[in-house]
Enzyme design. Structure first.
Site, PDB file in Angstrom:
ATOM      1  N   GLY A 175      -2.476  17.255   7.630  1.00  0.00           N
ATOM      2  CA  GLY A 175      -2.877  18.197   6.369  1.00  0.00           C
ATOM      3  C   GLY A 175      -1.821  18.309   5.648  1.00  0.00           C
ATOM      4  O   GLY A 175      -1.032  17.407   5.388  1.00  0.00           O
ATOM      5  N   GLY A 176      -1.649  19.388   5.039  1.00  0.00           N
ATOM      6  CA  GLY A 176      -0.565  19.889   4.110  1.00  0.00           C
ATOM      7  C   GLY A 176       0.669  19.805   4.958  1.00  0.00           C
ATOM      8  O   GLY A 176       1.578  19.684   4.083  1.00  0.00           O
ATOM      9  N   GLY A 409      10.069  -9.948 -18.656  1.00  0.00           N
ATOM     10  CA  GLY A 409      10.440  -8.628 -18.817  1.00  0.00           C
ATOM     11  C   GLY A 409      11.266  -8.364 -17.527  1.00  0.00           C
ATOM     12  O   GLY A 409      12.348  -7.746 -17.517  1.00  0.00           O
ATOM     13  N   ALA A 410      11.134  -8.975 -16.655  1.00  0.00           N
ATOM     14  CA  ALA A 410      11.990  -8.699 -15.153  1.00  0.00           C
ATOM     15  C   ALA A 410      13.414  -9.087 -15.504  1.00  0.00           C
ATOM     16  O   ALA A 410      14.140  -8.311 -14.919  1.00  0.00           O
ATOM     17  CB  ALA A 410      11.542  -9.827 -13.952  1.00  0.00           C
TER      18      ALA A 410
HETATM   19  C1  HXC Z   1      -3.060  27.250  16.180  1.00  0.00           C
HETATM   20  C2  HXC Z   1      -2.735  25.229  17.303  1.00  0.00           C
HETATM   21  C3  HXC Z   1      -2.865  24.621  15.976  1.00  0.00           C
HETATM   22  C4  HXC Z   1      -2.703  24.824  14.915  1.00  0.00           C
HETATM   23  C5  HXC Z   1      -2.651  22.951  17.765  1.00  0.00           C
HETATM   24  N1  HXC Z   1      -2.814  24.223  18.176  1.00  0.00           N
HETATM   25  N2  HXC Z   1      -2.761  23.179  16.314  1.00  0.00           N
HETATM   26  N3  HXC Z   1      -2.602  26.440  17.149  1.00  0.00           N
HETATM   27  N4  HXC Z   1      -2.867  26.389  15.002  1.00  0.00           N
HETATM   28  N5  HXC Z   1      -2.910  24.505  13.705  1.00  0.00           N
HETATM   29  C6  HXC Z   1      -2.585  24.540  19.499  1.00  0.00           C
HETATM   30  C7  HXC Z   1      -3.958  24.326  20.566  1.00  0.00           C
HETATM   31  O1  HXC Z   1      -4.665  25.266  20.272  1.00  0.00           O
HETATM   32  C8  HXC Z   1      -3.319  23.952  21.967  1.00  0.00           C
HETATM   33  O2  HXC Z   1      -2.986  25.279  22.390  1.00  0.00           O
HETATM   34  C9  HXC Z   1      -1.530  23.606  21.667  1.00  0.00           C
HETATM   35  O3  HXC Z   1      -1.550  23.960  20.402  1.00  0.00           O
HETATM   36  C10 HXC Z   1      -1.826  22.269  21.953  1.00  0.00           C
HETATM   37  O4  HXC Z   1      -2.722  21.539  21.161  1.00  0.00           O
HETATM   38  P1  HXC Z   1      -3.896  20.477  21.794  1.00  0.00           P
HETATM   39  O5  HXC Z   1      -5.091  20.338  20.797  1.00  0.00           O
HETATM   40  O6  HXC Z   1      -4.040  20.755  23.132  1.00  0.00           O
HETATM   41  O7  HXC Z   1      -2.987  19.054  21.523  1.00  0.00           O
HETATM   42  P2  HXC Z   1      -3.445  17.768  21.378  1.00  0.00           P
HETATM   43  O8  HXC Z   1      -4.362  17.293  22.072  1.00  0.00           O
HETATM   44  O9  HXC Z   1      -2.253  16.569  21.465  1.00  0.00           O
HETATM   45  O10 HXC Z   1      -3.715  17.637  19.708  1.00  0.00           O
HETATM   46  C11 HXC Z   1      -2.879  18.015  18.838  1.00  0.00           C
HETATM   47  C12 HXC Z   1      -3.647  17.984  17.484  1.00  0.00           C
HETATM   48  C13 HXC Z   1      -4.473  19.063  17.485  1.00  0.00           C
HETATM   49  C14 HXC Z   1      -3.740  16.633  16.948  1.00  0.00           C
HETATM   50  C15 HXC Z   1      -2.221  18.724  16.389  1.00  0.00           C
HETATM   51  O11 HXC Z   1      -4.357  20.190  18.169  1.00  0.00           O
HETATM   52  C16 HXC Z   1      -5.071  19.479  16.248  1.00  0.00           C
HETATM   53  O12 HXC Z   1      -5.904  18.588  15.503  1.00  0.00           O
HETATM   54  N6  HXC Z   1      -4.644  20.563  15.633  1.00  0.00           N
HETATM   55  C17 HXC Z   1      -5.449  21.010  14.352  1.00  0.00           C
HETATM   56  C18 HXC Z   1      -4.680  20.317  13.305  1.00  0.00           C
HETATM   57  C19 HXC Z   1      -5.157  20.775  11.979  1.00  0.00           C
HETATM   58  O13 HXC Z   1      -6.186  20.496  11.414  1.00  0.00           O
HETATM   59  N7  HXC Z   1      -4.168  21.602  11.230  1.00  0.00           N
HETATM   60  C20 HXC Z   1      -4.542  22.124  10.107  1.00  0.00           C
HETATM   61  C21 HXC Z   1      -3.999  21.289   9.188  1.00  0.00           C
HETATM   62  S1  HXC Z   1      -4.232  21.793   7.667  1.00  0.00           S
HETATM   63  P3  HXC Z   1      -3.156  25.705  23.955  1.00  0.00           P
HETATM   64  O14 HXC Z   1      -3.187  27.230  23.953  1.00  0.00           O
HETATM   65  O15 HXC Z   1      -4.512  25.275  24.317  1.00  0.00           O
HETATM   66  O16 HXC Z   1      -2.048  24.980  24.617  1.00  0.00           O
HETATM   67  C22 HXC Z   1      -2.675  22.395   7.328  1.00  0.00           C
HETATM   68  C23 HXC Z   1      -2.872  23.281   5.957  1.00  0.00           C
HETATM   69  C24 HXC Z   1      -1.330  23.362   5.271  1.00  0.00           C
HETATM   70  O17 HXC Z   1      -1.890  22.172   8.025  1.00  0.00           O
HETATM   71  C25 HXC Z   1      -1.485  23.341   4.038  1.00  0.00           C
HETATM   72  C26 HXC Z   1      -0.165  23.355   3.305  1.00  0.00           C
HETATM   73  C27 HXC Z   1      -0.595  23.166   1.710  1.00  0.00           C
END
Ligand code: HXC
Length: 519
Positions: A175-176, A409-410
């Site tokens: 994402g971001g 041009g290059a």
């Molecule tokens: C809170 C999070 C988290 C998040 C992961 N965790 N992402 N906690 N906020 N964004 C936590 C999980 O709940 C888990 O906690 C631990 O981290 C490990 O994650 P897993 O899912 O078990 O690991 P894995 O299977 O390796 O997957 C990793 C991952 C997945 C691909 C990153 O966790 C995932 O898809 N997370 C969400 C990604 C996402 O969509 N983020 C938001 C993006 S938008 P526990 O306690 O169970 O160990 C964004 C906006 C920013 O970032 C904008 C800026 C402009």
């Protein structure tokens, strides 16, 4: 009497808290990180920095310092380790996201820690390196975590052109979260470990029905060879961090430092092997790396974007100990033509070098811009303009060598005199023309050839005449557009002389807020 001795209980508490902080999300999470073949934040930092040089800051940051131990979901230091240390003896600021704490996600506190390090790096003129391993914005914190990203983006932009910023993708960057790395100067990725994408495979499937794996979508290979988002693609974390250290050898710590000739340079013998690399036939390919390797110090070249837009080569090298940025056509790929990706790749590199006072050395052998609807509809006019803009705007020393051809041009684009080239050399094989000889003869002698009894013979005679009379480098040299025609064997010697001569170059641009590069 005043008791000045710190009681051991206080020291013990300090040590206990520090240990807790160093454990991140706990041993189970550390084991799971290792099982995935990934290092922890602390291990990465220690591997990257000079031995024992890391000074951590903010290890005790936490939401509720009174009750965090009982909370079960608060961790000292939160999901990032920050501080500073040394690389090859030079100060470098660093942050490493800690996946063992809430998946390295960005909370308000994490963002504050990163911003503090960025502010210190900007104020003190040292590079900043971010080791990214994060699930993105901390979902539970909502707008506060989004705001945290905003605070980082602002600092990335302010730091741009002031200190080098390097991102190393050692886990997810979703994402971001991709945009802080995207705003930095160089992105390193590790194959099979780092993944960057705006939306992951699940969202893509739901929205468009397309099915793709995480790796194909945003892995190191995709970003280093297809999108051009990543500059480097390495096979292990160890190799990757070593290459980040290597890059820092070539770039100054900030935009106020000059890179200068550091070695006492002794006149070397000419390198006659350079006379045997470029084929005379302007259409025959060769590997420009064979030339680059012979003109730089000890063949020590750090290529950037090795696997993307291979028709142009860019990278850092040293000439008599001074860092230079090399830009060279690669006739081995697409005849070394300029296309959209090559233009963008070279323009970005030139602007980085110019920001950080790194002189440019351009090796030219270019048949022109790539023709075709794909290029035209893709915006080659807009993207090619970026390269013109970047060369024209750069005020660092600009030295070029015309190896073989520069058509159309290059010719103008590639560091020409008109765009402010300081020293423009040509090898005796150099050809400059509006277009290649055959195309030119077909147009200007069309009637003659058509009415000739032996058109093929006439055509080849006219092509030879055209090449000899109009395309040779002395035509440009006679107008001062080439400063000298040199023996290829002397190239390194001439480049070093020119670099020395230009070492005090001062040139300023008209006063403006900033230009409007065609983006
Ligand atoms: C809170 C999070 C988290 C998040 C992961 N965790 N992402 N906690 N906020 N964004 C936590 C999980 O709940 C888990 O906690 C631990 O981290 C490990 O994650 P897993 O899912 O078990 O690991 P894995 O299977 O390796 O997957 C990793 C991952 C997945 C691909 C990153 O966790 C995932 O898809 N997370 C969400 C990604 C996402 O969509 N983020 C938001 C993006 S938008 P526990 O306690 O169970 O160990 C964004 C906006 C920013 O970032 C904008 C800026 C402009």
């Amino acid at each position: 009497m005043v008791n000045r001795k710190i009681d051991s209980q206080k020291l013990n508490r300090m040590n206990q808290l520090r240990k807790l902080s160093q454990q991140g999300g706990g041993q189970k999470k550390i084991d799971s990180q290792h099982k995935r073949g990934k290092l922890t934040a602390a291990e990465r930092i220690n591997l990257f920095l000079d031995e024992n040089s890391f000074e951590e800051l903010d290890p005790f940051v936490v939401q509720d310092i009174q009750n965090f131990e009982e909370s079960g979901n608060q961790y000292l230091g939160d999901a990032v380790v920050t501080g500073y240390g040394r690389v090859n003896g030079q100060t470098v600021f660093i942050y490493a996201q800690d996946f063992t704490v809430a998946g390295g996600s960005l909370s308000e506190a994490v963002a504050r820690k990163i911003c503090k390090i960025m502010d210190l790096a900007i104020q003190n003129g040292s590079p900043i390196v971010g080791l990214i391993d994060s699930g993105g914005a901390r979902i539970q914190e909502g707008v506060s975590s989004l705001a945290g990203y905003g605070d980082i983006f602002l600092r990335n932009t302010m730091a741009s052109g002031v200190i080098p910023q390097i991102s190393v993708i050692l886990g997810p960057a979703a994402g971001g979260a991709t945009y802080s790395p995207a705003l930095t100067d160089f992105i390193f990725m590790v194959n099979g470990v780092g993944q960057m994408y705006i939306t992951g495979p699940d969202v893509i499937k739901a929205v468009t029905g397309e099915e793709v794996t995480h790796e194909d979508l945003g892995g190191a290979t995709s970003h280093s060879s297809i999108s051009g988002v990543a500059h480097f693609n390495l096979n292990s974390e160890e190799e990757c961090l070593e290459q980040v250290r290597n890059l820092l050898r070539f770039i100054p710590p900030n935009n106020m430092e000059e890179s200068t000739i550091t070695e006492t340079y002794e006149i070397e013998d000419p390198d006659t092997e350079l006379q045997n690399i470029v084929p005379e036939d302007p259409n025959q390919p060769y590997d420009v790396m064979d030339i680059i390797g012979r003109i730089i110090d000890q063949g020590d070249f750090m290529e950037i974007h090795h696997s993307w837009a291979k028709n142009i080569v860019v990278g850092f090298a040293k000439l008599a100990g001074q860092s230079v940025g090399i830009i060279a056509q690669q006739p081995k790929y697409l005849a070394g033509c300029l296309d959209i990706n090559a233009s963008v790749k070279a323009a970005r590199f030139i602007r980085f070098c110019d920001s950080f006072n790194i002189p440019l050395v351009t090796l030219i052998d270019v048949p022109g811009f790539m023709p075709g609807t794909a290029q035209e509809h893709g915006g080659i006019i807009r993207h090619g303009a970026k390269l013109i803009y970047a060369y024209a705007e750069a005020t660092v020393p600009k030295i070029s060598v015309l190896l073989r051809k520069a058509y159309g041009g290059a010719y103008i684009v590639m560091s020409s005199k008109m765009l402010g080239g300081d020293i423009n050399y040509a090898w005796p094989t150099g050809e400059i023309a509006v277009m290649g000889a055959e195309g030119a003869v077909n147009i200007i002698h069309a009637k003659e050839i058509k009415s000739s009894k032996n058109p093929d013979e006439l055509k080849s005679q006219l092509i030879n005449e055209y090449r000899e009379k109009l395309m040779n480098p002395y035509v440009a040299a006679s107008k001062g557009l080439i400063d000298d025609v040199i023996n290829p064997a002397d190239t390194r010697i001439k480049l070093i002389s020119a670099l020395k001569m230009l070492s005090n170059k001062r040139e300023s641009l008209p006063i403006k807020k900033h230009g409007s590069i065609p983006l």
